[in-house]
Design a protein around this motif. Structure first.
Motif, PDB file in Angstrom:
ATOM      1  N   GLU A 195     -45.891  46.785 -12.919  1.00  0.00           N
ATOM      2  CA  GLU A 195     -46.343  46.863 -14.388  1.00  0.00           C
ATOM      3  C   GLU A 195     -46.961  45.929 -15.308  1.00  0.00           C
ATOM      4  O   GLU A 195     -45.398  45.077 -15.746  1.00  0.00           O
ATOM      5  CB  GLU A 195     -45.610  47.777 -15.162  1.00  0.00           C
TER       6      GLU A 195
ATOM      7  N   TYR B 240     -48.212  41.536 -19.946  1.00  0.00           N
ATOM      8  CA  TYR B 240     -48.973  40.080 -21.175  1.00  0.00           C
ATOM      9  C   TYR B 240     -49.709  39.782 -19.597  1.00  0.00           C
ATOM     10  O   TYR B 240     -49.643  39.264 -18.846  1.00  0.00           O
ATOM     11  CB  TYR B 240     -47.923  39.530 -21.457  1.00  0.00           C
TER      12      TYR B 240
ATOM     13  N   ALA C  37     -59.755  42.612 -24.773  1.00  0.00           N
ATOM     14  CA  ALA C  37     -59.441  43.634 -24.383  1.00  0.00           C
ATOM     15  C   ALA C  37     -58.046  44.222 -24.050  1.00  0.00           C
ATOM     16  O   ALA C  37     -56.920  44.511 -24.320  1.00  0.00           O
ATOM     17  CB  ALA C  37     -60.172  44.478 -23.318  1.00  0.00           C
ATOM     18  N   LEU C  38     -57.753  42.309 -22.969  1.00  0.00           N
ATOM     19  CA  LEU C  38     -55.734  42.094 -22.376  1.00  0.00           C
ATOM     20  C   LEU C  38     -54.891  42.159 -23.596  1.00  0.00           C
ATOM     21  O   LEU C  38     -53.524  42.273 -23.398  1.00  0.00           O
ATOM     22  CB  LEU C  38     -56.312  41.266 -21.695  1.00  0.00           C
TER      23      LEU C  38
ATOM     24  N   ASP D 126     -54.874  43.352 -26.743  1.00  0.00           N
ATOM     25  CA  ASP D 126     -54.134  44.954 -26.377  1.00  0.00           C
ATOM     26  C   ASP D 126     -53.531  45.662 -25.507  1.00  0.00           C
ATOM     27  O   ASP D 126     -52.696  46.397 -25.432  1.00  0.00           O
ATOM     28  CB  ASP D 126     -54.605  45.043 -27.586  1.00  0.00           C
ATOM     29  N   LYS D 127     -54.557  45.765 -24.376  1.00  0.00           N
ATOM     30  CA  LYS D 127     -54.479  46.550 -23.352  1.00  0.00           C
ATOM     31  C   LYS D 127     -53.393  45.886 -22.214  1.00  0.00           C
ATOM     32  O   LYS D 127     -55.032  45.859 -21.698  1.00  0.00           O
ATOM     33  CB  LYS D 127     -54.855  47.580 -22.847  1.00  0.00           C
TER      34      LYS D 127
ATOM     35  N   GLU E  38     -51.962  46.264 -19.510  1.00  0.00           N
ATOM     36  CA  GLU E  38     -52.149  47.120 -17.970  1.00  0.00           C
ATOM     37  C   GLU E  38     -53.448  47.498 -17.504  1.00  0.00           C
ATOM     38  O   GLU E  38     -54.005  48.231 -16.717  1.00  0.00           O
ATOM     39  CB  GLU E  38     -51.487  48.762 -18.790  1.00  0.00           C
ATOM     40  N   LEU E  39     -54.548  46.970 -18.612  1.00  0.00           N
ATOM     41  CA  LEU E  39     -56.199  47.345 -17.784  1.00  0.00           C
ATOM     42  C   LEU E  39     -56.121  46.545 -16.741  1.00  0.00           C
ATOM     43  O   LEU E  39     -56.980  46.876 -16.001  1.00  0.00           O
ATOM     44  CB  LEU E  39     -57.387  47.028 -18.721  1.00  0.00           C
TER      45      LEU E  39
ATOM     46  N   SER F 106     -54.643  49.279 -13.709  1.00  0.00           N
ATOM     47  CA  SER F 106     -55.811  50.636 -13.768  1.00  0.00           C
ATOM     48  C   SER F 106     -57.120  50.057 -13.127  1.00  0.00           C
ATOM     49  O   SER F 106     -58.219  51.246 -13.090  1.00  0.00           O
ATOM     50  CB  SER F 106     -55.566  51.390 -15.467  1.00  0.00           C
TER      51      SER F 106
ATOM     52  N   GLU G 297     -62.681  46.443 -16.290  1.00  0.00           N
ATOM     53  CA  GLU G 297     -61.975  46.007 -17.717  1.00  0.00           C
ATOM     54  C   GLU G 297     -60.801  45.515 -17.693  1.00  0.00           C
ATOM     55  O   GLU G 297     -60.735  44.938 -18.549  1.00  0.00           O
ATOM     56  CB  GLU G 297     -61.920  47.924 -18.444  1.00  0.00           C
ATOM     57  N   GLY G 298     -60.245  44.943 -16.543  1.00  0.00           N
ATOM     58  CA  GLY G 298     -59.342  44.593 -16.903  1.00  0.00           C
ATOM     59  C   GLY G 298     -59.843  43.099 -15.680  1.00  0.00           C
ATOM     60  O   GLY G 298     -58.621  42.272 -15.593  1.00  0.00           O
TER      61      GLY G 298
END
Length: 125
Positions: free
Chosen positions: A37, A40, A82-83, A85-86, A88-89, A92, A97-98
């Motif tokens: 998981e 950061y 986007a990373l 705030d998220k 975890e992209l 996923s 998007e990651g």
């Protein structure tokens, strides 16, 4: 394990996608699954020219922190906003998007010398 054929891969488990005059860089599905998981993503090299094989940031998972290695030389022109705030992209959607950074001035010879999907699959077993 998802290893898209249109990408190139480094032995450090980063992927590279040519996108017009720039390259997108992220970590592979294999790498994110090994890390676990992601909590950061730390990239402070925006605006810097980074050599191939040099560290451009780090990625923190629940149990470990790993350096992010530059798969081709170039200038970091964007960090995926986007990373922030998220993160975890990266888990996923590691190839979508990651993505982690965009670089310009990348060396096409370095890009061409990276592994194709079949070679990368062979490396990770």
């Amino acid at each position: 394990m998802n290893v898209p054929a249109e990408l190139r891969y480094s032995s450090d488990h980063e992927w590279v996608k040519k996108d017009g005059n720039r390259y997108l860089v992220g970590i592979t599905d294999f790498a994110q699954s090994e890390l676990g998981e992601i909590v950061y993503v730390d990239v402070t090299s925006e605006g810097e020219e980074i050599g191939q094989g040099e560290t451009f940031g780090s990625i923190e998972a629940v149990k470990t922190v790993a350096d992010l290695m530059m798969p081709i030389a170039g200038t970091v022109v964007e960090v995926n906003p986007a990373l922030e705030d998220k993160p975890e992209l990266v888990n996923s959607d590691p190839y979508g998007e990651g993505w982690i950074i965009a670089i310009e001035g990348g060396n096409d010879d370095h890009f061409g010398a990276l592994m194709d999907s079949e070679a990368y699959k062979g490396m990770i077993g």
